[in-house]
Design a protein around this motif. Sequence first.
Motif, mmCIF file in Angstrom:
data_model
loop_
_atom_site.group_PDB
_atom_site.id
_atom_site.type_symbol
_atom_site.label_atom_id
_atom_site.label_comp_id
_atom_site.label_asym_id
_atom_site.label_seq_id
_atom_site.Cartn_x
_atom_site.Cartn_y
_atom_site.Cartn_z
ATOM 1 N N THR A 57 0.830 -1.209 0.000
ATOM 2 C CA THR A 57 0.000 0.000 0.000
ATOM 3 C C THR A 57 0.861 1.253 0.000
ATOM 4 N N PHE A 58 1.875 1.288 0.851
ATOM 5 C CA PHE A 58 2.778 2.436 0.917
ATOM 6 C C PHE A 58 3.512 2.622 -0.406
ATOM 7 N N SER A 59 3.964 1.526 -0.990
ATOM 8 C CA SER A 59 4.675 1.586 -2.264
ATOM 9 C C SER A 59 3.778 2.145 -3.368
ATOM 10 N N LYS A 60 2.531 1.674 -3.403
ATOM 11 C CA LYS A 60 1.596 2.152 -4.422
ATOM 12 C C LYS A 60 1.279 3.637 -4.204
ATOM 13 N N LEU A 61 1.081 4.030 -2.948
ATOM 14 C CA LEU A 61 0.786 5.428 -2.633
ATOM 15 C C LEU A 61 1.937 6.341 -3.041
ATOM 16 N N THR A 62 3.161 5.969 -2.690
ATOM 17 C CA THR A 62 4.310 6.805 -3.049
ATOM 18 C C THR A 62 4.490 6.860 -4.565
ATOM 19 N N SER A 63 4.168 5.788 -5.247
ATOM 20 C CA SER A 63 4.255 5.783 -6.706
ATOM 21 C C SER A 63 3.241 6.742 -7.317
ATOM 22 N N VAL A 64 1.998 6.707 -6.823
ATOM 23 C CA VAL A 64 0.954 7.605 -7.332
ATOM 24 C C VAL A 64 1.326 9.058 -7.051
ATOM 25 N N LEU A 65 1.774 9.335 -5.827
ATOM 26 C CA LEU A 65 2.134 10.705 -5.467
ATOM 27 C C LEU A 65 3.330 11.200 -6.282
ATOM 28 N N GLY A 66 4.314 10.338 -6.453
ATOM 29 C CA GLY A 66 5.471 10.693 -7.279
ATOM 30 C C GLY A 66 5.067 10.981 -8.714
ATOM 31 N N ASP A 67 4.169 10.145 -9.251
ATOM 32 C CA ASP A 67 3.685 10.358 -10.617
ATOM 33 C C ASP A 67 2.922 11.677 -10.727
ATOM 34 N N ARG A 68 2.125 11.981 -9.704
ATOM 35 C CA ARG A 68 1.362 13.237 -9.724
ATOM 36 C C ARG A 68 2.291 14.441 -9.713
ATOM 37 N N ILE A 69 3.291 14.397 -8.854
ATOM 38 C CA ILE A 69 4.244 15.512 -8.781
ATOM 39 C C ILE A 69 4.979 15.656 -10.107
ATOM 40 N N LEU A 70 5.481 14.558 -10.631
ATOM 41 C CA LEU A 70 6.195 14.583 -11.912
ATOM 42 C C LEU A 70 5.293 15.104 -13.033
ATOM 43 N N SER A 71 4.052 14.630 -13.079
ATOM 44 C CA SER A 71 3.122 15.075 -14.122
ATOM 45 C C SER A 71 2.809 16.558 -13.995
ATOM 46 N N GLY A 72 2.604 17.025 -12.756
ATOM 47 C CA GLY A 72 2.292 18.433 -12.532
ATOM 48 C C GLY A 72 3.414 19.357 -12.963
ATOM 49 N N PHE A 73 4.658 18.904 -12.729
ATOM 50 C CA PHE A 73 5.808 19.735 -13.102
ATOM 51 C C PHE A 73 6.204 19.574 -14.569
ATOM 52 N N SER A 74 5.952 18.415 -15.150
ATOM 53 C CA SER A 74 6.398 18.181 -16.531
ATOM 54 C C SER A 74 5.365 18.584 -17.575
ATOM 55 N N THR A 75 4.129 18.815 -17.158
ATOM 56 C CA THR A 75 3.114 19.270 -18.104
ATOM 57 C C THR A 75 3.357 20.749 -18.393
ATOM 58 N N ILE A 76 3.640 21.048 -19.637
ATOM 59 C CA ILE A 76 3.927 22.421 -20.060
ATOM 60 C C ILE A 76 2.613 23.061 -20.511
ATOM 61 N N PRO A 77 2.218 24.168 -19.856
ATOM 62 C CA PRO A 77 0.959 24.805 -20.250
ATOM 63 C C PRO A 77 1.053 25.437 -21.634
ATOM 64 N N THR A 78 -0.037 25.355 -22.366
ATOM 65 C CA THR A 78 -0.121 25.971 -23.689
ATOM 66 C C THR A 78 -0.504 27.443 -23.533
ATOM 67 N N GLY A 79 -0.488 28.153 -24.626
ATOM 68 C CA GLY A 79 -0.920 29.543 -24.605
ATOM 69 C C GLY A 79 -2.359 29.679 -24.150
ATOM 70 N N SER A 80 -3.223 28.773 -24.609
ATOM 71 C CA SER A 80 -4.629 28.848 -24.186
ATOM 72 C C SER A 80 -4.777 28.491 -22.704
ATOM 73 N N ASP A 81 -3.921 27.614 -22.187
ATOM 74 C CA ASP A 81 -3.930 27.317 -20.743
ATOM 75 C C ASP A 81 -3.614 28.579 -19.944
ATOM 76 N N TRP A 82 -2.594 29.325 -20.402
ATOM 77 C CA TRP A 82 -2.228 30.572 -19.720
ATOM 78 C C TRP A 82 -3.336 31.601 -19.837
ATOM 79 N N LEU A 83 -4.008 31.627 -20.979
ATOM 80 C CA LEU A 83 -5.117 32.566 -21.165
ATOM 81 C C LEU A 83 -6.252 32.245 -20.188
ATOM 82 N N ILE A 84 -6.572 30.970 -20.036
ATOM 83 C CA ILE A 84 -7.584 30.556 -19.061
ATOM 84 C C ILE A 84 -7.110 30.934 -17.657
ATOM 85 N N GLY A 85 -5.834 30.676 -17.360
ATOM 86 C CA GLY A 85 -5.279 31.020 -16.052
ATOM 87 C C GLY A 85 -5.383 32.504 -15.761
#
Length: 187
Positions: free
Chosen positions: A6-34
């Motif tokens: 359970t701990f291993s799966k949780l840390t994997s999900v959290l690590g993936d979320r952090i990596l995805s949040g930082f590696s997703t590059i916002p588009t111009g329209s994303d910034w416009l919405i922001g």
Amino acid sequence: MNLTTTFSKLTSVLGDRILSGFSTIPTGSDWLIGLSVLAVYTLVALLIGIWTGFLKWHFQASKLAIIKITITSFFAPALLEELFFRAIILPHPSEDVDSEKILLWSVLGLFLFIIYHPLNGFTFFPTGKETFSNLIFLTLAFLLGLACSITYLYAGSISIPVVIHWITVVVWLLFFGGIERLQLDEP
């Protein structure tokens, strides 16, 4: 499933979320919405803040204060809080999560974001206790958290909510009496 799995799966999900949040590059329209979400938040926050007297115009003119607040506010609270309350708690848009669970995690994240502030004031930041427990502050924090959650769930990038949070804190501290409310020592 045992505790280690359970701990291993949780840390994997959290690590993936952090990596995805930082590696997703916002588009111009994303910034416009922001920027649109920031504009709406700003309008509502100013109306509430000025009407209640919570926000009062007070420009902080010290160049050293401007530099210090601009730099430090990027890391804390903006980056650290958005990392935890958005990237870790909220499912990344690339995850296969139904809308009911996204709503549940969003409500939980906002609730934690709100209660974090008074807890922070009562523990680590006692000079902020009165402000962080103020109903108007908590209302504005809720609206900020909502704006950041919407932009994160829309774009999948932590960049946009970090910038929204950062700009909001810097403007409040430097222009609307935040330094005085938090009893911060000016550099």
